[in-house]
Design an enzyme around this catalytic site. Structure first.
Site, PDB file in Angstrom:
ATOM      1  CG  ASN A  67      -1.157   9.222   2.389  1.00  0.00           C
ATOM      2  OD1 ASN A  67      -1.499   8.570   1.542  1.00  0.00           O
ATOM      3  ND2 ASN A  67      -0.896  10.549   1.932  1.00  0.00           N
ATOM      4  NE  ARG A  89      -3.978   2.245   2.381  1.00  0.00           N
ATOM      5  CZ  ARG A  89      -4.098   2.975   3.552  1.00  0.00           C
ATOM      6  NH1 ARG A  89      -3.343   2.758   4.886  1.00  0.00           N
ATOM      7  NH2 ARG A  89      -4.787   4.027   3.472  1.00  0.00           N
ATOM      8  CB  SER A 104      -6.821 -16.347   1.915  1.00  0.00           C
ATOM      9  OG  SER A 104      -7.226 -15.768   0.672  1.00  0.00           O
ATOM     10  CG  HIS A 126      -8.088  -3.702  -1.541  1.00  0.00           C
ATOM     11  ND1 HIS A 126      -8.830  -2.725  -1.939  1.00  0.00           N
ATOM     12  CD2 HIS A 126      -6.722  -3.000  -1.039  1.00  0.00           C
ATOM     13  CE1 HIS A 126      -8.293  -1.616  -1.681  1.00  0.00           C
ATOM     14  NE2 HIS A 126      -7.255  -1.627  -1.463  1.00  0.00           N
ATOM     15  N   PRO A 156      -7.696   7.720  -4.596  1.00  0.00           N
ATOM     16  CG  PRO A 156      -7.594   5.420  -5.221  1.00  0.00           C
ATOM     17  CD  PRO A 156      -6.661   6.781  -5.188  1.00  0.00           C
ATOM     18  CG  HIS A 206      -1.682   5.703  -0.255  1.00  0.00           C
ATOM     19  ND1 HIS A 206      -2.170   6.191   0.538  1.00  0.00           N
ATOM     20  CD2 HIS A 206      -2.309   4.464  -0.808  1.00  0.00           C
ATOM     21  CE1 HIS A 206      -3.250   5.369   0.719  1.00  0.00           C
ATOM     22  NE2 HIS A 206      -3.041   4.435  -0.152  1.00  0.00           N
TER      23      HIS A 206
HETATM   24  C1  HEM Z   1      -9.625   2.669  -5.968  1.00  0.00           C
HETATM   25  C2  HEM Z   1      -8.565   2.264  -5.423  1.00  0.00           C
HETATM   26  C3  HEM Z   1      -8.123   2.244  -4.053  1.00  0.00           C
HETATM   27  C4  HEM Z   1      -8.962   2.680  -2.773  1.00  0.00           C
HETATM   28  C5  HEM Z   1     -10.235   3.479  -2.794  1.00  0.00           C
HETATM   29  C6  HEM Z   1      -8.297   1.827  -1.716  1.00  0.00           C
HETATM   30  C7  HEM Z   1      -8.556   2.205  -0.420  1.00  0.00           C
HETATM   31  C8  HEM Z   1      -7.828   1.324   0.576  1.00  0.00           C
HETATM   32  C9  HEM Z   1      -8.624   1.593   2.013  1.00  0.00           C
HETATM   33  C10 HEM Z   1      -9.771   2.613   2.696  1.00  0.00           C
HETATM   34  C11 HEM Z   1      -7.651   0.689   2.855  1.00  0.00           C
HETATM   35  C12 HEM Z   1      -7.926   0.444   4.648  1.00  0.00           C
HETATM   36  C13 HEM Z   1      -6.607   1.135   4.921  1.00  0.00           C
HETATM   37  C14 HEM Z   1      -6.569   1.119   6.643  1.00  0.00           C
HETATM   38  O1  HEM Z   1      -7.872   1.150   7.073  1.00  0.00           O
HETATM   39  O2  HEM Z   1      -5.675   1.051   7.078  1.00  0.00           O
HETATM   40  C15 HEM Z   1      -6.770  -0.119   2.036  1.00  0.00           C
HETATM   41  C16 HEM Z   1      -6.032  -1.038   2.337  1.00  0.00           C
HETATM   42  C17 HEM Z   1      -4.922  -1.389   1.337  1.00  0.00           C
HETATM   43  N1  HEM Z   1      -4.791  -0.946   0.157  1.00  0.00           N
HETATM   44 FE1  HEM Z   1      -6.011  -0.054  -1.216  1.00  0.00          FE
HETATM   45  N2  HEM Z   1      -7.233   1.048  -2.113  1.00  0.00           N
HETATM   46  C18 HEM Z   1      -7.221   1.299  -3.588  1.00  0.00           C
HETATM   47  C19 HEM Z   1      -6.305   0.632  -4.465  1.00  0.00           C
HETATM   48  C20 HEM Z   1      -4.950   0.056  -3.707  1.00  0.00           C
HETATM   49  C21 HEM Z   1      -3.980  -0.276  -4.646  1.00  0.00           C
HETATM   50  C22 HEM Z   1      -3.969  -0.068  -6.298  1.00  0.00           C
HETATM   51  C23 HEM Z   1      -3.100  -0.961  -4.201  1.00  0.00           C
HETATM   52  C24 HEM Z   1      -1.734  -1.668  -4.367  1.00  0.00           C
HETATM   53  C25 HEM Z   1      -1.333  -1.728  -5.547  1.00  0.00           C
HETATM   54  C26 HEM Z   1      -3.821  -1.229  -2.734  1.00  0.00           C
HETATM   55  C27 HEM Z   1      -3.392  -1.740  -1.633  1.00  0.00           C
HETATM   56  C28 HEM Z   1      -3.781  -1.730  -0.547  1.00  0.00           C
HETATM   57  C29 HEM Z   1      -3.462  -2.915   0.729  1.00  0.00           C
HETATM   58  C30 HEM Z   1      -2.243  -3.990   0.429  1.00  0.00           C
HETATM   59  C31 HEM Z   1      -4.048  -2.699   1.918  1.00  0.00           C
HETATM   60  C32 HEM Z   1      -3.825  -3.234   3.004  1.00  0.00           C
HETATM   61  C33 HEM Z   1      -3.018  -2.408   4.089  1.00  0.00           C
HETATM   62  C34 HEM Z   1      -2.666  -2.893   5.473  1.00  0.00           C
HETATM   63  O3  HEM Z   1      -3.163  -3.985   5.716  1.00  0.00           O
HETATM   64  O4  HEM Z   1      -2.111  -2.016   6.051  1.00  0.00           O
HETATM   65  N3  HEM Z   1      -4.837  -0.538  -2.659  1.00  0.00           N
HETATM   66  N4  HEM Z   1      -6.970   0.443   0.627  1.00  0.00           N
END
Ligand code: HEM
Ligand SMILES: *[C@@H]1O[C@H](CO)[C@@H](O)[C@H](O)[C@H]1NC(C)=O
Length: 329
Positions: free
Chosen positions: A95, A66, A247, A192, A162, A70
């Site tokens: 962030n 993530r 998973s 995700h 986003p 970002h």
């Molecule tokens: C429309 C696009 C996206 C939206 C709206 C979005 C939104 C979010 C949100 C709200 C979270 C939860 C954050 C938290 O509560 O800590 C999250 C987690 C995450 N996002 Fe996204 N995301 C998007 C695209 C992506 C992309 C493109 C990637 C990587 C290539 C990504 C990788 C991750 C990962 C791995 C997590 C888990 C983080 C953790 O466990 O600490 N996301 N995302």
């Protein structure tokens, strides 16, 4: 003799045209193995730092993936996300919850011992993202390197990221602004398949979403009761819930099956099933073809990552190579 002069003149003219018309060529592009001569151990040092942290806490992989996303969406993949200052990018609302900074710092301090001033923090982020996916059982790929670290990090620019409340149209527009199409969008959101979210980001879907007292009708009914138990109405909004209910530590394609079945957690993820174009891509990855399940996603994800990892990269003499990732030189 005469013709030789003519040829060199022609070459010179072509070079001048090249520099005038394609100024970007002067900076060079990123390429795999960029450090093979200047710091041959660069990639293995990053890998061992990521692995050491992963062995203590495997949720760090999601955090690092993530972090790279970002970084790339604001100012390009230039480590602007790592700057620790009052109004830096890192402080922006989208962030919140970013983790894994200590892993990058750890890799950087080891790299500064082996090859001081050579490996950029932006490249460490890209390599750590790749290693994280690999360690989580996902695909691996060659990461083009040679990024330089940026000199700007501003809270106000994080609006290009986003939001989990975004419609498909809004997600599409934000990805298109970075040169990424629908296929890249769906593929990358497949990230995700690992990681978690705070209840805060989706709790509103569970209670009175319709303003007539009902939850978001796109949520699978069985799953809804489970989510309501995980995130009670006036409960702790910072409680963590898996983005892929089946998973959360394995990088696989079950996330897409969940979206197909109404088991997506974030509204933005579930909406991908509501748009005919993105739905087709989700459905493909969800695996209707028995036996080939998961294979296509594993093949497409690296390609989409390489595209995302190339957004507005700084190369050549642009930017700098930071000594400490959280501070400009
Ligand atoms: C429309 C696009 C996206 C939206 C709206 C979005 C939104 C979010 C949100 C709200 C979270 C939860 C954050 C938290 O509560 O800590 C999250 C987690 C995450 N996002 Fe996204 N995301 C998007 C695209 C992506 C992309 C493109 C990637 C990587 C290539 C990504 C990788 C991750 C990962 C791995 C997590 C888990 C983080 C953790 O466990 O600490 N996301 N995302
Ligand atoms: C749902 O929201 C609407 C509009 O905000 C409000 O008028 C209504 O009282 C709420 N219903 C419940 C059950 O909370």
């Amino acid at each position: 003799m005469e013709s030789l002069h003519l040829i060199s003149l022609l070459v010179l003219v072509l070079l001048v045209i090249n520099v005038l018309v394609f100024p970007v060529f002067g900076q060079g592009a990123i390429k795999t193995g960029f450090y093979s001569a200047s710091c041959p151990k660069a990639e293995s040092i990053v890998r061992s730092a990521v692995e050491a942290h992963f062995n203590k806490d495997s949720t760090i992989a999601a955090a690092l993936l993530r972090l790279h996303f970002h970084d790339c969406f604001v100012q390009g993949c230039d480590a602007s996300i790592l700057i620790d200052a009052p109004s830096a990018e890192r402080e922006a609302v989208p962030n919140t919850g970013l983790r894994g900074f200590e892993v990058i710092d750890d890799a950087k301090s080891q790299l500064e011992v082996s090859c001081p001033g050579v490996v950029s923090c932006a490249d460490i982020l890209a390599l750590a993202a790749r290693d994280s996916v690999d360690l989580s059982g996902g695909p691996s790929w060659g990461v083009p390197t040679g990024r330089r670290d940026g000199r700007i990090s501003s809270l106000s620019e994080a609006a290009s990221l986003p939001s989990p409340l975004d419609s498909v149209a809004a997600q599409r527009q934000k990805f298109a602004a970075k040169g990424l199409d629908d296929h890249d969008l769906v593929t990358l959101v497949g990230a995700h398949t690992i990681g978690q979210t705070d209840c805060l980001f989706f709790q509103y879907r569970l209670y009175n979403f319709t303003k007539t007292g009902n939850s978001d009708p796109s949520i699978n009914q069985v799953f809804l009761t489970q989510l309501q138990t995980l995130c009670p109405k006036n409960g702790d909004a910072s409680k963590r819930v898996a983005l892929d209910k089946d998973s959360q530590l394995n990088f696989d394609s079950s996330f897409f099956k969940n979206v197909r079945d109404g088991n997506g957690i974030l509204e933005s993820d579930q909406r991908l099933w509501g748009d005919s174009k993105t739905r087709r891509i989700v459905d493909n990855y969800a695996g209707n073809i028995k036996g080939l399940f998961g294979v296509r996603f594993n093949f497409e994800f690296p390609k989409a990552m390489i595209k995302m990892s190339s957004i507005d990269v700084k190369t050549g003499t642009q930017g700098e190579i930071r000594k400490i990732c959280s501070k400009f030189n």
